[in-house]
Design an enzyme around this catalytic site. Structure first.
Site, PDB file in Angstrom:
ATOM      1  CG  HIS A   3       3.323  -0.032  -3.343  1.00 33.84           C
ATOM      2  ND1 HIS A   3       3.564   0.867  -4.363  1.00 33.84           N
ATOM      3  CD2 HIS A   3       3.159   0.704  -2.212  1.00 33.84           C
ATOM      4  CE1 HIS A   3       3.528   2.085  -3.878  1.00 33.84           C
ATOM      5  NE2 HIS A   3       3.295   2.027  -2.580  1.00 33.84           N
ATOM      6  CG  ASP A  54       2.626  10.106  -0.079  1.00 31.48           C
ATOM      7  OD1 ASP A  54       1.844  10.167  -1.054  1.00 31.48           O
ATOM      8  OD2 ASP A  54       2.269  10.399   1.069  1.00 31.48           O
ATOM      9  CB  SER A  55       2.184   5.192  -1.698  1.00 28.64           C
ATOM     10  OG  SER A  55       3.449   4.612  -1.537  1.00 28.64           O
TER      11      SER A  55
END
Length: 197
Positions: free
Chosen positions: A66, A109-110
């Site tokens: 990120h 996922d995140s």
């Protein structure tokens, strides 16, 4: 929240968006289809060729980065960057020795939730020596995430790149920042692809 009144028409819209990049490449990278063949039939023919003739590969995901300039430190601390997952792809080389592939993958996922995705990728390939090559191109993908559209699959077109040999590649795709909100930023997704020959 976006709500769909007609499931079948929404599914058709998502599928149509996914193959737009395939139909664009069909006219410039492979044998031209007959004049009477529409873009949808051309895309289906392309996918069937890849599935029939392509080399089967295992895809292993493990890291998502990120952007440190687009997320706050506090937000990054909450996010999952070890996005482990597995998938499979089939890839062919076209007449120009560029790569076309179809794939399906499931990752964490995140937000530590399951994220399935499936799509088509086109890469222009460039050799760096006898065995090593780099590639760059686009992928059209359908993604399902619990934090978007209630998990209903949505289409996206993203850049894709790779470096490695024909049989083993480090690959990456990039999701740009779409909002100035510090809770949302750019993301670099990395995975490795191994041929199963």
């Amino acid at each position: 929240m976006l709500k769909f009144k007609n499931f079948s028409s929404c599914a058709a819209l998502c599928a149509s968006s996914l193959v737009l990049s395939m139909s664009a490449q069909a006219q410039i990278t492979t044998e031209s289809p007959p004049e009477e063949m529409g873009w949808w039939d051309s895309a289906k023919t392309k996918v069937n060729k890849i599935l029939d003739d392509g080399d089967l590969s295992l895809m292993v995901a493990g890291h998502t980065h990120h952007g440190r300039g687009t997320y706050t430190k506090e937000r990054i601390a909450e996010l999952n960057e070890n996005t482990w997952g597995l998938g499979f792809s089939k890839a062919i080389r076209n007449q120009k020795d560029n790569e076309e592939s179809v794939y399906a993958m499931m990752i964490s996922d995140s937000h530590f939730k399951p994220q399935p995705m499936a799509g088509y990728a086109y890469q222009w390939m460039q050799p760096l020596g006898d065995k090593v090559e780099v590639g760059g191109g686009l992928t059209g993908v359908l993604i399902s995430r619990t934090d978007y559209f209630g998990g209903f699959p949505f289409p996206a077109i993203l850049p894709i790149a790779s470096i490695g040999t024909r049989s083993t590649k480090l690959m990456a795709t990039y999701v740009p920042r779409f909002s100035k909100n510090k809770g949302n930023g750019d993301v670099l997704f990395l995975f490795v692809r191994f041929d199963l020959k």
